[in-house]
Enzyme design. Structure first.
Site, short mmCIF file in Angstrom:
data_model
loop_
_atom_site.label_atom_id
_atom_site.label_comp_id
_atom_site.label_asym_id
_atom_site.label_seq_id
_atom_site.Cartn_x
_atom_site.Cartn_y
_atom_site.Cartn_z
N ALA A 72 0.79 -1.13 -0.06
CA ALA A 72 -0.01 0.04 0.01
C ALA A 72 0.89 1.11 0.06
O ALA A 72 1.99 1.14 0.37
CB ALA A 72 -0.83 -0.05 1.16
N SER A 114 -5.66 0.19 9.61
CA SER A 114 -4.93 1.19 10.13
C SER A 114 -5.81 2.05 11.17
O SER A 114 -7.00 2.18 11.00
CB SER A 114 -4.42 2.34 9.28
OG SER A 114 -3.82 3.56 9.85
N TYR A 138 -5.59 8.55 2.87
CA TYR A 138 -5.09 7.15 3.41
C TYR A 138 -6.02 6.48 4.26
O TYR A 138 -6.07 5.60 3.92
CB TYR A 138 -3.62 7.58 3.91
CG TYR A 138 -2.92 6.46 4.73
CD1 TYR A 138 -2.63 5.43 4.17
CD2 TYR A 138 -3.07 6.27 6.26
CE1 TYR A 138 -2.10 4.22 4.72
CE2 TYR A 138 -2.57 5.41 6.71
CZ TYR A 138 -2.19 4.16 6.08
OH TYR A 138 -1.66 3.18 7.03
N LYS A 142 -7.90 2.91 3.52
CA LYS A 142 -7.75 1.51 4.46
C LYS A 142 -9.32 1.20 4.91
O LYS A 142 -9.84 -0.08 4.75
CB LYS A 142 -7.25 1.94 5.67
CG LYS A 142 -5.62 1.96 5.31
CD LYS A 142 -4.96 0.55 4.89
CE LYS A 142 -3.49 0.91 4.81
NZ LYS A 142 -3.01 -0.32 4.35
N PHE A 166 -2.10 0.53 15.34
CA PHE A 166 -1.48 1.93 15.97
C PHE A 166 -0.29 2.26 15.58
O PHE A 166 0.16 1.86 14.44
CB PHE A 166 -2.14 2.03 17.39
CG PHE A 166 -3.61 2.04 17.56
CD1 PHE A 166 -4.40 1.12 16.88
CD2 PHE A 166 -4.21 3.10 17.97
CE1 PHE A 166 -5.94 1.13 17.19
CE2 PHE A 166 -5.65 3.37 18.04
CZ PHE A 166 -6.49 2.22 17.70
N HIS A 184 8.00 9.37 10.42
CA HIS A 184 7.75 8.94 11.70
C HIS A 184 8.35 9.30 13.10
O HIS A 184 9.81 9.48 12.72
CB HIS A 184 7.62 7.18 11.87
CG HIS A 184 6.56 6.69 10.92
ND1 HIS A 184 6.63 6.14 9.89
CD2 HIS A 184 5.20 7.14 10.90
CE1 HIS A 184 5.69 5.62 9.12
NE2 HIS A 184 4.54 6.27 9.86
N1 UDP Z 1 5.38 13.86 15.35
C1 UDP Z 1 6.34 15.20 15.99
N2 UDP Z 1 7.31 15.36 15.05
C2 UDP Z 1 8.08 14.59 14.02
C3 UDP Z 1 6.91 13.64 13.77
C4 UDP Z 1 6.01 13.13 14.35
O1 UDP Z 1 5.80 15.78 16.73
O2 UDP Z 1 9.20 14.81 13.64
C5 UDP Z 1 4.30 13.58 16.20
C6 UDP Z 1 2.94 13.57 15.15
O3 UDP Z 1 2.52 14.70 15.24
C7 UDP Z 1 2.14 12.46 16.09
C8 UDP Z 1 3.07 11.52 16.64
O4 UDP Z 1 4.52 12.31 16.81
O5 UDP Z 1 1.37 13.27 17.00
C9 UDP Z 1 3.25 10.24 15.91
O6 UDP Z 1 3.67 10.61 14.69
P1 UDP Z 1 3.85 9.45 13.66
O7 UDP Z 1 4.14 10.22 12.34
O8 UDP Z 1 4.97 8.73 13.93
O9 UDP Z 1 2.90 8.49 13.50
P2 UDP Z 1 1.20 8.70 13.27
O10 UDP Z 1 0.65 8.68 14.65
O11 UDP Z 1 1.15 10.07 12.55
O12 UDP Z 1 0.93 7.55 12.60
#
Ligand code: UDP
Length: 318
Positions: A72, A114, A138, A142, A166, A184
């Site tokens: 995906a 997701s 996205y 899903k 999650f 991430h």
């Molecule tokens: N986040 C952040 N700084 C970064 C990347 C992510 O503060 O450089 C925060 C983002 O806003 C979310 C959490 O970390 O609240 C997890 O984000 P991620 O993209 O890892 O996963 P998601 O929850 O979006 O699937």
């Protein structure tokens, strides 16, 4: 079982393929390597370089007992700027896969769904029957596949399971996160620690104890094990859905603190604007998976997940 893993060159798919092999299954990976890595496919798996849209020829050549479908597109921001890509790759791609399964008589599928299908939840922990209101294409793609599987199960009798992940974290057997672009939190935090740069916190004014978003982090090996259990438990004519998390939330600041503990490095932080579409709190209830699948996360500690991710990053530095 003979299992086809679509997207088996990706982060989660490669760990699923590895765990399947370790459990004695025969594994074939199909991946177009648009985001995956050839060297992430386990040596003992057969590899087919192709898009899921071309899966018919692979299915025609071999008899599979089941499919784990992870192929995906999975970038939330990209899905907003290019929704058609998500319709084509995720929704139409899966429709094609299901038609091919029907033609070849394969009747068992586990799908990587997701938490994004829930959007901004009204309450946490989130159970599977919570309202599904995705905030981006996205999540919508899903959800569309989940609905397709439900229909396919009732109309054509397949055994289908959707696993709603999650926040997947950590590494397993030298397999870890290598996204490009990386979006991430944990890999970005570790990269910032290595480079001596501050880590960006997307929003410090959320209605949470420390003002930053709370997420439910779950180890990639625990996620992979749920696929094996779901493959075995899937039952004909039924679509089942399971949330996969630890049931405990950690804020962005708590994740950064874990990275400081694990790396022993100085790590400064900088609060920037909120990222569009980020719910304040996402925490799973995985009671259903625990009950029906007998699934129990074996690596629930945040520090262990960050430590495994750190080992992966360091290994790739050498
Ligand atoms: N986040 C952040 N700084 C970064 C990347 C992510 O503060 O450089 C925060 C983002 O806003 C979310 C959490 O970390 O609240 C997890 O984000 P991620 O993209 O890892 O996963 P998601 O929850 O979006 O699937």
């Amino acid at each position: 079982m003979k299992v086809l893993v679509t997207g088996g060159a990706g982060y989660i798919g490669s760990v699923v393929a590895t765990r399947l092999l370790e459990a004695g299954h025969e594994v074939t990976v199909i991946d177009d390597l648009s985001t995956g890595h050839r060297d992430a496919v386990p040596d003992d798996a057969q590899f087919v370089l192709d898009k899921v849209q071309q899966v018919s020829s692979t299915l025609g050549r071999r008899a599979f007992d089941g499919v784990v479908h992870l192929a995906a597109s999975s970038l939330v921001a990209e899905s907003i700027t290019d929704p058609q890509k998500y319709e084509t790759n995720n929704v139409a791609g899966t429709r094609h896969l299901l038609e091919a399964l029907r033609t070849t008589g394969i009747s068992r599928i586990v799908f990587s769904s997701s938490a994004a299908v829930y959007g901004e939840p009204s309450w946490v922990p989130i159970e599977e029957d919570a309202p599904t209101v995705p905030l981006n294409p996205y999540g919508a793609s899903k959800l569309a596949v989940d609905q397709m599987l439900d229909e396919e199960a009732s109309r054509h009798g397949i055994a289908a399971v959707s696993l709603r992940y999650f926040n997947v974290a950590g590494s397993y057997a030298s397999l870890g996160e290598r996204h490009d672009p990386e979006t991430h939190l944990i890999p970005l935090t570790l990269r910032a620690a290595l480079d001596g740069r501050p880590v960006d916190i997307f929003g410090g004014d959320y209605p949470t104890p420390d003002g930053t978003c709370i997420r439910d982090y779950i180890h990639v090996a625990d996620i992979a094990d749920a696929h094996l259990l779901a493959l075995g438990a899937a039952s004909p004519g039924t679509w089942r859905v399971y949330n996969l998390g630890n049931g405990e939330g950690f804020s962005v600041r708590q994740v950064i603190a874990a990275a400081r503990r694990v790396t022993g490095l100085q790590l400064t932080e900088r609060v920037t604007a909120r990222r569009a579409g980020d719910p304040a709190v996402l925490v799973a209830s995985s009671e259903r998976a625990r009950r029906d699948l007998d699934w129990a996360p074996r690596r629930p500690e945040l520090d262990e997940m960050v430590d495994d991710a750190w080992n992966f990053v360091q290994r790739r530095q050498r």
